[in-house]
Enzyme design. Structure first.
Site, mmCIF file in Angstrom:
data_model
loop_
_atom_site.group_PDB
_atom_site.id
_atom_site.type_symbol
_atom_site.label_atom_id
_atom_site.label_comp_id
_atom_site.label_asym_id
_atom_site.label_seq_id
_atom_site.Cartn_x
_atom_site.Cartn_y
_atom_site.Cartn_z
ATOM 1 N N SER A 137 0.857 -1.178 0.000
ATOM 2 C CA SER A 137 0.000 0.000 0.000
ATOM 3 C C SER A 137 0.893 1.227 0.000
ATOM 4 O O SER A 137 2.083 1.143 0.339
ATOM 5 C CB SER A 137 -0.875 -0.015 1.260
ATOM 6 O OG SER A 137 -1.483 1.235 1.493
ATOM 7 N N TYR A 150 -2.391 -1.495 10.468
ATOM 8 C CA TYR A 150 -2.314 -1.625 9.011
ATOM 9 C C TYR A 150 -0.991 -1.069 8.497
ATOM 10 O O TYR A 150 -0.286 -1.706 7.707
ATOM 11 C CB TYR A 150 -3.488 -0.889 8.373
ATOM 12 C CG TYR A 150 -3.608 -1.048 6.879
ATOM 13 C CD1 TYR A 150 -4.336 -2.106 6.329
ATOM 14 C CD2 TYR A 150 -3.023 -0.131 6.005
ATOM 15 C CE1 TYR A 150 -4.466 -2.251 4.961
ATOM 16 C CE2 TYR A 150 -3.149 -0.269 4.632
ATOM 17 C CZ TYR A 150 -3.870 -1.326 4.119
ATOM 18 O OH TYR A 150 -3.993 -1.470 2.750
#
Length: 255
Positions: A137, A150
């Protein structure tokens, strides 16, 4: 490009299924791996009904014994390409972040790719070919508030890839991490709703003033961008591209 056997974790929806659809059109055999067998089978059926080669298998990437059994369950099929995509999200201030949820995110998005790599690396070595692609990401490189687990997991993927690249330098195996900015998936839709609640603003404001605000191009990343990057990394012409962070972020990290 010769046809490859491609296993995609979390492949029944979102980014995983989007990549599966587009790689299937190139003639590859797709193995959809997901937590629930019925959802994996449904996704594989959609590909098969469209005329592509696809199958399904259930896996909990956070469970070591379950993952270790996968190669045997798939035998005699050999996996050429492993795409570590499975992921979840939880948005919360660290003071309120449930400890079990924090651990779950790390187990799925960091421990999971390590276990999957451990399981399939021996057969890749035997055939002297393997491509491991982690779906990271933009949060593998930068941080956003309320996403501590995350961000930690996605950052960890980059160090993991570098280490495995050093360990596989003696054979035709590569490992790289694709790092997109926001892709409009059901997971991101949930984040939009959660952040709207957290900040007391509209969902449109979350999209425009939080998610897309740092991006010069002000747009969500599309599936064809991710799939084309994966297809390139699978190719023999990418045989010396390893340990790399492939950032697709509309200029976000240029700031």
């Amino acid at each position: 490009m010769l046809s490859k056997n491609i296993l995609i974790t979390g492949g029944a929806s979102g980014i995983g299924f989007g990549i599966a659809q587009q790689l299937a059109t190139l003639g590859h055999q797709i193995i959809i791996a997901d937590l629930q067998l019925n959802t994996a089978q449904e996704a594989a059926r959609k590909l098969s009904d469209a005329g592509y080669s696809a199958s399904a298998i259930a896996v909990d990437v956070s469970q070591a014994e379950h993952v270790a059994a996968l190669p045997g369950r798939l035998s005699p099929l050999k996996i050429d390409v492993l795409i570590n995509n499975a992921g979840i999200q939880h948005v919360s201030r660290i003071e309120d972040f449930p400890a079990d949820k924090w651990q779950q995110l790390i187990n799925i998005m960091l421990v999971g790719p390590a276990l999957m790599t451990q399981a399939f690396l021996p057969s890749m070595r035997e055939q002297n070919f393997g491509r491991i692609i982690n779906i990271g990401s933009v949060h593998s490189l930068i941080a956003s508030p309320f996403k501590s687990a995350y961000v930690a997991a996605k950052h960890g993927l980059l160090g993991f890839a570098k280490t495995i690249a050093l360990e596989t330098g003696d054979c035709n195996i590569t490992i790289n991490t694709i790092c997109p900015a926001y892709v409009r998936t059901p997971l991101v839709d949930k984040q939009i709703a959660a952040q709207a609640l957290e900040h007391g603003i509209s969902e449109d404001d979350v999209v425009n003033k939080i998610m897309l605000e740092p991006m010069p191009k002000k747009s969500f990343i599309e599936m064809d961008e991710l799939a084309a990057t994966a297809a390139f990394l699978i190719a023999d012409t990418a045989r010396n591209i390893t340990a790399q962070t492939m950032v697709i972020d509309g200029g976000w990290t240029a700031r």
